[in-house]
Design an enzyme around this catalytic site. Sequence first.
Site, PDB file in Angstrom:
ATOM      1  CB  THR A  44       1.809   8.745  -3.108  1.00 28.73           C
ATOM      2  OG1 THR A  44       1.219   9.791  -2.319  1.00 28.73           O
ATOM      3  CG2 THR A  44       3.305   8.939  -3.165  1.00 28.73           C
ATOM      4  CE  LYS A  93      -1.874  -0.595   2.260  1.00 26.45           C
ATOM      5  NZ  LYS A  93      -2.965  -0.312   1.311  1.00 26.45           N
ATOM      6  N   GLY A 147      -3.446   6.553  -4.895  1.00 29.11           N
ATOM      7  CA  GLY A 147      -3.772   5.284  -5.540  1.00 29.11           C
ATOM      8  C   GLY A 147      -2.724   4.201  -5.354  1.00 29.11           C
ATOM      9  CB  THR A 148       0.520   3.955  -3.494  1.00 25.49           C
ATOM     10  OG1 THR A 148       0.007   4.637  -2.360  1.00 25.49           O
ATOM     11  CG2 THR A 148       1.430   4.867  -4.278  1.00 25.49           C
ATOM     12  N   GLY A 149      -2.136   2.428  -2.691  1.00 20.99           N
ATOM     13  CA  GLY A 149      -2.705   1.307  -1.933  1.00 20.99           C
ATOM     14  C   GLY A 149      -3.536   0.399  -2.828  1.00 20.99           C
ATOM     15  CB  CYS A 150      -6.230   1.144  -5.310  1.00 24.17           C
ATOM     16  SG  CYS A 150      -7.203   2.202  -4.246  1.00 24.17           S
TER      17      CYS A 150
HETATM   18  N1  LIG Z   1       6.656   7.823  -1.600  1.00 28.38           N
HETATM   19  C1  LIG Z   1       6.681   6.491  -1.705  1.00 28.38           C
HETATM   20  N2  LIG Z   1       7.767   5.889  -2.241  1.00 28.38           N
HETATM   21  C2  LIG Z   1       7.808   4.538  -2.391  1.00 28.38           C
HETATM   22  N3  LIG Z   1       6.817   3.719  -2.024  1.00 28.38           N
HETATM   23  C3  LIG Z   1       5.705   4.259  -1.479  1.00 28.38           C
HETATM   24  C4  LIG Z   1       5.574   5.674  -1.290  1.00 28.38           C
HETATM   25  N4  LIG Z   1       4.347   5.905  -0.724  1.00 28.38           N
HETATM   26  C5  LIG Z   1       3.754   4.720  -0.585  1.00 28.38           C
HETATM   27  N5  LIG Z   1       4.562   3.711  -1.010  1.00 28.38           N
HETATM   28  C6  LIG Z   1       4.272   2.281  -1.038  1.00 28.38           C
HETATM   29  O1  LIG Z   1       3.026   2.146  -1.700  1.00 28.38           O
HETATM   30  C7  LIG Z   1       2.263   1.098  -1.125  1.00 28.38           C
HETATM   31  C8  LIG Z   1       0.930   1.644  -0.600  1.00 28.38           C
HETATM   32  O2  LIG Z   1       1.207   2.306   0.615  1.00 28.38           O
HETATM   33  P1  LIG Z   1       0.332   3.260   1.497  1.00 28.38           P
HETATM   34  O3  LIG Z   1       0.772   3.045   2.886  1.00 28.38           O
HETATM   35  O4  LIG Z   1       0.412   4.662   0.966  1.00 28.38           O
HETATM   36  O5  LIG Z   1      -1.127   2.685   1.235  1.00 28.38           O
HETATM   37  P2  LIG Z   1      -2.497   3.405   1.278  1.00 28.38           P
HETATM   38  O6  LIG Z   1      -2.423   4.550   2.237  1.00 28.38           O
HETATM   39  O7  LIG Z   1      -3.505   2.362   1.464  1.00 28.38           O
HETATM   40  O8  LIG Z   1      -2.636   3.981  -0.185  1.00 28.38           O
HETATM   41  P3  LIG Z   1      -3.462   5.276  -0.656  1.00 28.38           P
HETATM   42  O9  LIG Z   1      -2.583   6.413  -0.237  1.00 28.38           O
HETATM   43  O10 LIG Z   1      -3.541   5.119  -2.124  1.00 28.38           O
HETATM   44  O11 LIG Z   1      -4.757   5.235   0.028  1.00 28.38           O
HETATM   45  C9  LIG Z   1       3.158   0.510  -0.028  1.00 28.38           C
HETATM   46  O12 LIG Z   1       3.901  -0.556  -0.550  1.00 28.38           O
HETATM   47  C10 LIG Z   1       4.063   1.661   0.336  1.00 28.38           C
HETATM   48  O13 LIG Z   1       5.248   1.248   0.953  1.00 28.38           O
HETATM   49  C1  LIG Z   2     -12.817   5.021  -4.692  1.00 31.15           C
HETATM   50  C2  LIG Z   2     -11.584   5.012  -3.874  1.00 31.15           C
HETATM   51  N1  LIG Z   2     -11.127   3.840  -3.403  1.00 31.15           N
HETATM   52  C3  LIG Z   2      -9.999   3.813  -2.654  1.00 31.15           C
HETATM   53  C4  LIG Z   2      -9.311   4.958  -2.357  1.00 31.15           C
HETATM   54  C5  LIG Z   2      -8.086   4.903  -1.473  1.00 31.15           C
HETATM   55  O1  LIG Z   2      -7.006   5.490  -2.025  1.00 31.15           O
HETATM   56  C6  LIG Z   2      -9.823   6.180  -2.880  1.00 31.15           C
HETATM   57  N2  LIG Z   2      -9.206   7.353  -2.632  1.00 31.15           N
HETATM   58  N3  LIG Z   2     -10.953   6.168  -3.628  1.00 31.15           N
HETATM   59 MG   LIG Z   3      -1.357   6.322   1.733  1.00 30.27          MG
END
Ligand SMILES: Nc1ncnc2c1ncn2[C@@H]1O[C@H](COP(=O)(O)OP(=O)(O)OP(=O)(O)O)[C@@H](O)[C@H]1O
Ligand SMILES: Cc1ncc(CO)c(N)n1
Ligand SMILES: [Mg+2]
Length: 570
Positions: free
Chosen positions: A280, A247, A282-285
Amino acid sequence: MVRKRKTSAILVKKIMSYAQLLPAHLHSQLFKQVRSSSFLCQNSKTNQNIPRRLVLNVQADRSSATMQKPEMKVPHVLTVAGSDSGGGAGIQADLKACAARQVYCSTVVTAVTAQNTVGVQGVDIMPEDFVAEQLKSVLSDMDVDVVKTGMLPSPGIVRVLCQSLREFPVKALVVDPVMVSTSGDALAGPSVLDGLREELLPLANIVTPNIKEASVLLGGVPVRSVSDMRAAAKLIHDMGPRNVLVKGGDLPNSSDAIDVLFDGEGFHELCASRVNTRNTHGTGCTLASCIAAELAKGSSVLEAVRAAKHFIETALDYSKDIVIGNGAQGPFDHFFALKKVHQSSYRQDKFNPNDLLLYAVTDSGMNRKWGRSISDAVKAAVEGGATIVQLREKHAETREFLDAAKACLKICHSYGVPLLINDRIDIALACNADGVHLGQSDMPAHVARTLLAPGKIIGVSCKTPEQAQQAWIDGAHYIGSGGVYPTTTKEDNITIGIDGLKELCLASKLPVVAIGGIKPSNVRAVMEIGVPNLKGVAVVSALFDRECIKTETENLHTLVSEAVLQKKRA
Ligand SMILES: Nc1ncnc2c1ncn2[C@@H]1O[C@H](COP(=O)(O)OP(=O)(O)OP(=O)(O)O)[C@@H](O)[C@H]1O
Ligand SMILES: Cc1ncc(CO)c(N)n1
Ligand SMILES: [Mg+2]
C-alpha cells in the site's frame, strides 16, 4: 537572410502551393498581400524564396482555428512533490497514476528522498528559489489544468508555490498534505503548518489528509473513527478548501477502507473493501493524482474521488501478491489495466464477488429508444460507478455485436471493471471478454467451462435451490437470482419475491446478485435480507431506461454501498 527580389513564375507556383494550406475564403486576401509584397525571405536550408508577408500570414493563421489540423488539447496535471527513490510514492507515483488515467503530467521536484520499502533514509530539500524556477518554467509555457501538491518540506516552498498559483491560475488545486510516510518518517515538519493552513488550503478545491494528517492540521485532535473523520473534515473545511477528503486507509480495526468527503454542504462516505496486502506504499499520492487527473478531464469532485478510489482498490487487488523490496510496505502496480487486456491469465481465478455490487445489464431496445450506442451507454454506467457490466443483446447482428463488445471491453478495462457477455460464448471468445452470463436455456455452464479459458467468469441465472446447486457443481462463479420484483424487461418472467431471493441465497454456495425490478426505492429492502452471500444488485431499466445513465448509476451506487456498509456494521 532577407533579399529584395522580383516575383517570378516559380514563385507564383510556390505561392499557389502555400495557398493550399489555407482555407479557400482567405485565398484572395492572401494573393492581394503577396502582390503588394516586395520583401522575400530565403529559407536557409532549401535556398527557396518565400514572400515574407506570406510567411507571416501562414504563421498567424496556424495559431487561429482556420488551419486544417484541429488542435488536440491534452489534459495536464502538474505535480509539485518529492521524489521517492523506491519509485512507489511521491513524484514517481504521480507520473504513473496520471499515465494510467491517460493524462499528461509535468513535475516540480520539492525534495529528493533516499527511500525504500523499509523507510526513509535521507531527505534533501530543494532550495525555494529553484522550486520557484521550476514552477515558472512549467506554468509560463504549458497549459496546466490542475496542480496537485504532495511533499512540501519548507515554509519557503509553500510560499513560492502560493505565489506561482496566484500568478498562473489553474482550473483546480488538489492538496495532499503529506507529513509523515507510512513507515513513520517525517516528510514535512510543523514549520509548514501555518503556510499550509493560512495560504495554501484556501486556494484548494480539495485537500486529502489521512487520519494522522487531519489530526495534525487540527492541532492534535484525535481522529480514530469514522465519526471523528466526519468532524475533522468539517473543521478542516473551515480553513478554506472547497472540499475535504479524510482518508481512512490507516483507520485501526476497520475491515473496509472508508474515506469521508465533505463538500461544504453534506458528507459522502466512500467505501471500498480493504485489500489484504503489504503493497500500500503510495496509495495516498496515487489517490490525489487520480483525483487531479479526473478533474483535468472535466469530472466533478465527487466523480473524480469515486473514480480514484475505485482505481486504488482495483490496483491494490491486482498487485496484492507482488513482491518488491524486503521492507514492511511495498509499492503496487499502476498499470494493471494493460496487463488485464494483454495477459488473459493475469486475473486467473481472481473473480472478486465484491464486483457484483452494482451490476449493469444493457438492453438494446432501451438504447434504441434513447438514441444511444451500446458503448455510450456502457461508458456512462462505468463512469457512474457500475462495478461489472453484462452485454445482453438479444437481437443484434453478430458482426455489429462483436464490434460493440470490443469497444465496451476497452471502456470497462480502462476503469478496471469486468465485462461479461450474455449467452453468446462466441462473442465472449472473439473479444476476449472476462466471462459470460448464462440462462437456464443457454449452453450449460459445465460445457461453457470447457470452451472458455481458465479464470473466465461464468454466471448462471437461477430461480430454484436445485438450479443454484447445479450452477455450483458446473463450476460457475456466481448466480443471478430473480425476478425479485415484477419487471417488464423479460417477458413471462416469474417473480420470486424477497422471500424467494432469501431462500435461494441460503441454498447457494456461490455469491448471489439479485435481479428484477430493482430501483432506488427498493434497493435497501433487497440488500437488507441479511444473508452474507448476497453481494449486490443487477439492474437494467433503472439505469438504461433513464435520461441520464451516469446520474442514475451514481445514485444507485451510493444507495447500495450504504446498504452494504450498514449490513457490515450491524
Ligand atoms: N488495504 C487497502 N485496501 C483498499 N484501499 C486502501 C487500503 N489502504 C489504503 N486504501 C485507500 O487508499 C487511499 C489512500 O489512503 P491512506 O489513508 O493510506 O493515505 P495515505 O496514508 O496518505 O497514503 P500513504 O500510505 O501512501 O502515505 C484511500 O482511499 C484509502 O481508503
Ligand atoms: C516523496 C514522498 N512523498 C510522499 C510520500 C507519502 O507516501 C512518501 N512516502 N514519499
Ligand atoms: Mg497510509
